[in-house]
Design a protein around this motif. Structure first.
Motif, PDB file in Angstrom:
ATOM      1  N   PRO A   1       6.348  41.683  -3.813  1.00 23.86           N
ATOM      2  CA  PRO A   1       7.417  42.977  -3.463  1.00 23.86           C
ATOM      3  C   PRO A   1       7.759  43.014  -2.222  1.00 23.86           C
ATOM      4  CG  PRO A   1       5.411  43.786  -4.466  1.00 23.86           C
ATOM      5  CD  PRO A   1       4.983  42.418  -4.283  1.00 23.86           C
ATOM      6  N   SER A   2       7.169  42.595  -1.181  1.00 24.62           N
ATOM      7  CA  SER A   2       7.563  42.400   0.142  1.00 24.62           C
ATOM      8  C   SER A   2       8.893  41.345   0.381  1.00 24.62           C
ATOM      9  CB  SER A   2       6.423  41.853   1.333  1.00 24.62           C
ATOM     10  OG  SER A   2       7.268  41.948   2.567  1.00 24.62           O
ATOM     11  N   HIS A   3       8.522  40.214  -0.381  1.00 21.00           N
ATOM     12  CA  HIS A   3       9.716  39.200  -0.347  1.00 21.00           C
ATOM     13  C   HIS A   3      10.989  39.588  -1.197  1.00 21.00           C
ATOM     14  CE1 HIS A   3       6.814  36.556   1.584  1.00 21.00           C
ATOM     15  NE2 HIS A   3       6.263  36.022   0.438  1.00 21.00           N
ATOM     16  N   HIS A   4      10.629  40.176  -2.037  1.00 27.99           N
ATOM     17  CA  HIS A   4      11.751  40.816  -3.079  1.00 27.99           C
ATOM     18  C   HIS A   4      12.388  41.825  -2.759  1.00 27.99           C
ATOM     19  CE1 HIS A   4      13.682  39.509  -6.681  1.00 27.99           C
ATOM     20  NE2 HIS A   4      13.836  40.656  -7.210  1.00 27.99           N
ATOM     21  N   ARG A   5      11.870  42.506  -1.781  1.00 24.90           N
ATOM     22  CA  ARG A   5      12.552  43.739  -0.922  1.00 24.90           C
ATOM     23  C   ARG A   5      13.812  43.090  -0.210  1.00 24.90           C
ATOM     24  NH1 ARG A   5       7.644  46.416  -1.218  1.00 24.90           N
ATOM     25  NH2 ARG A   5       7.005  45.667   1.022  1.00 24.90           N
ATOM     26  N   VAL A   6      13.243  41.870   0.576  1.00 22.87           N
ATOM     27  CA  VAL A   6      13.987  41.078   1.430  1.00 22.87           C
ATOM     28  C   VAL A   6      15.467  40.878   0.557  1.00 22.87           C
ATOM     29  CG1 VAL A   6      14.585  39.138   2.578  1.00 22.87           C
ATOM     30  CG2 VAL A   6      12.674  40.546   3.155  1.00 22.87           C
ATOM     31  N   HIS A   7      14.967  40.229  -0.682  1.00 19.98           N
ATOM     32  CA  HIS A   7      15.935  39.603  -1.488  1.00 19.98           C
ATOM     33  C   HIS A   7      17.326  40.518  -1.627  1.00 19.98           C
ATOM     34  CE1 HIS A   7      17.930  36.835  -4.378  1.00 19.98           C
ATOM     35  NE2 HIS A   7      17.774  37.872  -5.462  1.00 19.98           N
TER      36      HIS A   7
ATOM     37  N   GLY B   1      21.114  39.483   7.792  1.00 20.98           N
ATOM     38  CA  GLY B   1      19.791  38.668   8.227  1.00 20.98           C
ATOM     39  C   GLY B   1      19.005  38.431   6.842  1.00 20.98           C
ATOM     40  N   TYR B   2      19.268  39.402   6.078  1.00 20.09           N
ATOM     41  CA  TYR B   2      18.507  39.386   4.487  1.00 20.09           C
ATOM     42  C   TYR B   2      19.400  38.784   3.426  1.00 20.09           C
ATOM     43  CZ  TYR B   2      14.574  42.101   6.380  1.00 20.09           C
ATOM     44  OH  TYR B   2      13.552  42.741   7.084  1.00 20.09           O
ATOM     45  N   LEU B   3      20.539  38.533   3.694  1.00 21.83           N
ATOM     46  CA  LEU B   3      21.434  38.192   2.438  1.00 21.83           C
ATOM     47  C   LEU B   3      21.117  36.695   2.142  1.00 21.83           C
ATOM     48  CD1 LEU B   3      25.089  39.470   3.660  1.00 21.83           C
ATOM     49  CD2 LEU B   3      23.435  40.550   1.860  1.00 21.83           C
ATOM     50  N   ASP B   4      20.944  36.467   0.981  1.00 21.50           N
ATOM     51  CA  ASP B   4      20.964  35.278   0.316  1.00 21.50           C
ATOM     52  C   ASP B   4      19.511  34.689   0.728  1.00 21.50           C
ATOM     53  OD1 ASP B   4      23.493  35.491  -1.091  1.00 21.50           O
ATOM     54  OD2 ASP B   4      24.703  34.453   0.626  1.00 21.50           O
TER      55      ASP B   4
ATOM     56  N   MET C   1      10.361  25.689   1.109  1.00 21.42           N
ATOM     57  CA  MET C   1      10.558  24.308   1.334  1.00 21.42           C
ATOM     58  C   MET C   1      12.147  24.116   1.513  1.00 21.42           C
ATOM     59  SD  MET C   1       8.326  22.877  -1.942  1.00 21.42           S
ATOM     60  CE  MET C   1       9.172  21.296  -2.004  1.00 21.42           C
ATOM     61  N   PHE C   2      12.929  24.871   0.963  1.00 22.31           N
ATOM     62  CA  PHE C   2      14.381  24.635   1.191  1.00 22.31           C
ATOM     63  C   PHE C   2      15.003  25.560   2.134  1.00 22.31           C
ATOM     64  CE2 PHE C   2      13.131  23.109  -3.118  1.00 22.31           C
ATOM     65  CZ  PHE C   2      13.233  21.689  -2.998  1.00 22.31           C
ATOM     66  N   GLY C   3      14.465  25.840   2.927  1.00 18.98           N
ATOM     67  CA  GLY C   3      14.909  26.959   3.937  1.00 18.98           C
ATOM     68  C   GLY C   3      15.682  28.266   3.703  1.00 18.98           C
ATOM     69  N   SER C   4      15.124  28.814   2.605  1.00 19.29           N
ATOM     70  CA  SER C   4      15.776  30.032   2.353  1.00 19.29           C
ATOM     71  C   SER C   4      14.997  31.267   2.266  1.00 19.29           C
ATOM     72  CB  SER C   4      16.276  30.083   0.713  1.00 19.29           C
ATOM     73  OG  SER C   4      15.352  29.696  -0.071  1.00 19.29           O
ATOM     74  N   TRP C   5      13.630  31.219   3.099  1.00 17.66           N
ATOM     75  CA  TRP C   5      12.791  32.129   3.289  1.00 17.66           C
ATOM     76  C   TRP C   5      12.974  33.002   4.331  1.00 17.66           C
ATOM     77  CZ3 TRP C   5       9.156  33.367   6.750  1.00 17.66           C
ATOM     78  CH2 TRP C   5       8.011  34.283   6.579  1.00 17.66           C
TER      79      TRP C   5
ATOM     80  N   PRO D   1      14.488  47.302   4.288  1.00 17.53           N
ATOM     81  CA  PRO D   1      15.699  47.009   3.937  1.00 17.53           C
ATOM     82  C   PRO D   1      16.596  48.055   3.473  1.00 17.53           C
ATOM     83  CG  PRO D   1      13.799  45.869   2.898  1.00 17.53           C
ATOM     84  CD  PRO D   1      13.220  47.011   3.773  1.00 17.53           C
ATOM     85  N   VAL D   2      17.928  47.786   3.363  1.00 14.12           N
ATOM     86  CA  VAL D   2      18.773  48.636   2.849  1.00 14.12           C
ATOM     87  C   VAL D   2      19.461  48.001   1.618  1.00 14.12           C
ATOM     88  CG1 VAL D   2      21.222  49.909   3.325  1.00 14.12           C
ATOM     89  CG2 VAL D   2      19.572  49.616   5.012  1.00 14.12           C
ATOM     90  N   TYR D   3      19.284  48.668   0.740  1.00 15.73           N
ATOM     91  CA  TYR D   3      19.548  48.002  -0.931  1.00 15.73           C
ATOM     92  C   TYR D   3      20.945  48.100  -1.335  1.00 15.73           C
ATOM     93  CZ  TYR D   3      14.345  48.253  -0.652  1.00 15.73           C
ATOM     94  OH  TYR D   3      12.964  48.011  -0.295  1.00 15.73           O
ATOM     95  N   GLY D   4      21.042  47.352  -2.162  1.00 13.72           N
ATOM     96  CA  GLY D   4      22.549  47.211  -2.668  1.00 13.72           C
ATOM     97  C   GLY D   4      23.463  46.414  -2.361  1.00 13.72           C
TER      98      GLY D   4
END
Length: 298
Positions: free
Chosen positions: A187-193, A199-202, A215-219, A226-229
């Motif tokens: 949930p913590s990782h996906h809240r960022v998503h 800083g959280y985009l993509d 591994m691929f630098g997107s974490w 987070p502000v959602y939407g």
């Protein structure tokens, strides 16, 4: 091959029960900082989920035809055994990472995926807000079919991945112990998503595993709340408009585009792409883009 169950259909009662429990929990123990529930928003998410079941059944017809043809042509075969299923799940999750990432960086693909990010709430009902144009995902899994994975086995792995991601759409779970946070999507990782801050985009595209992002630098880890939407939110609860609003925005941008380079960029570049200003040889000044930037990936 052995019969594999439809994990999504079998999980629907659990989806409903857990969503109701979370909804009641928010009502009995509200958190002023949490996004919580809003009746119209939750109804739209549930409606989008129900609609996606019907549309997905329609899109599966050509996709299954292509997968079956490729599977018949390849001499390779992956047997469905107790030890190959975890390997297929791992391979499917790897392909899901690139499918998900691709749907954030290419606007015509984002037009499908933006549906899932269009809610300003973050709860279990948000997990049900699924697109109606999911025909854009199949090419990312074609290598698995070419390597001998049976289409039914791929469908099983995809459904397991989708069901796993249901529970991570919540603010009621803070952080798991560090080993789980390092390996799994949580949930913590996906809240960022799902956040709309710059800083959280993509970020954090993983399905079951978060190791692909590492591994691929997107974490990115969760720090500020987070502000959602979306970076430019839509003001509608109409399921049809939610499903098609970005396609409509692309059509408007194409109509206003000045040349084929801009038209191509409006469709295949990133969601926030704008053409570089060019000097107008007919007089002083520059020519800017015709339309405002579309919603950027959340």
């Amino acid at each position: 091959m052995p019969h594999l169950p439809d994990v999504v259909l079998w999980s629907i009662p659990a989806f409903v029960l857990l969503t109701v429990i979370e909804m009641v929990g928010h009502r009995l123990h509200p958190d002023e900082e949490a996004a919580g529930y809003e009746a119209k928003d939750a109804a739209t998410s549930i409606g989008m989920g129900l609609g996606s079941l019907g549309f997905d059944a329609l899109w599966k017809i050509p996709v299954v035809a292509v997968y079956t043809a490729v599977h018949e042509l390849t001499p390779l075969r992956v047997p469905v055994l107790w030890w190959t299923i975890p390997l297929m799940l791992l391979a499917q999750d790897f392909c899901y990472y690139w499918q998900h990432r691709g749907h954030h960086v290419n606007r015509i693909l984002w037009a499908c995926h933006v549906v899932h990010h269009s809610s300003r709430k973050f709860n279990l009902s948000t997990a049900l807000r699924q697109p109606w144009t999911s025909l854009t995902s199949w090419p990312f899994y074609l290598p698995l079919i070419a390597l001998g994975t049976h289409p039914a086995a791929l469908a099983f792995c995809y459904s397991v991945n989708l069901v796993y991601q249901f529970w991570i759409h919540t603010e009621r779970i803070d952080r798991l112990p560090r080993p789980f946070e390092y390996v799994l999507n949580t949930p913590s990782h996906h809240r960022v998503h799902h956040a709309s801050q710059g800083g959280y985009l993509d970020r954090n595209f993983g399905g079951i595993l978060i190791v692909w992002d590492r591994m691929f630098g997107s974490w990115v880890g969760e720090t500020e709340r987070p502000v959602y939407g979306l970076t430019k939110n839509i003001e509608t609860y109409n399921p049809l408009r939610v499903a098609t609003h970005e396609y409509a925005a692309i059509a408007r941008d194409l109509k206003a585009a000045h040349d084929w380079r801009e038209r191509t960029g409006r469709v295949f570049r990133g969601p926030g792409w704008q053409p570089a200003p060019t000097t107008d040889t007919r007089g002083p000044g520059t020519r800017g883009p015709g339309n405002a930037a579309p919603e950027a990936a959340a």
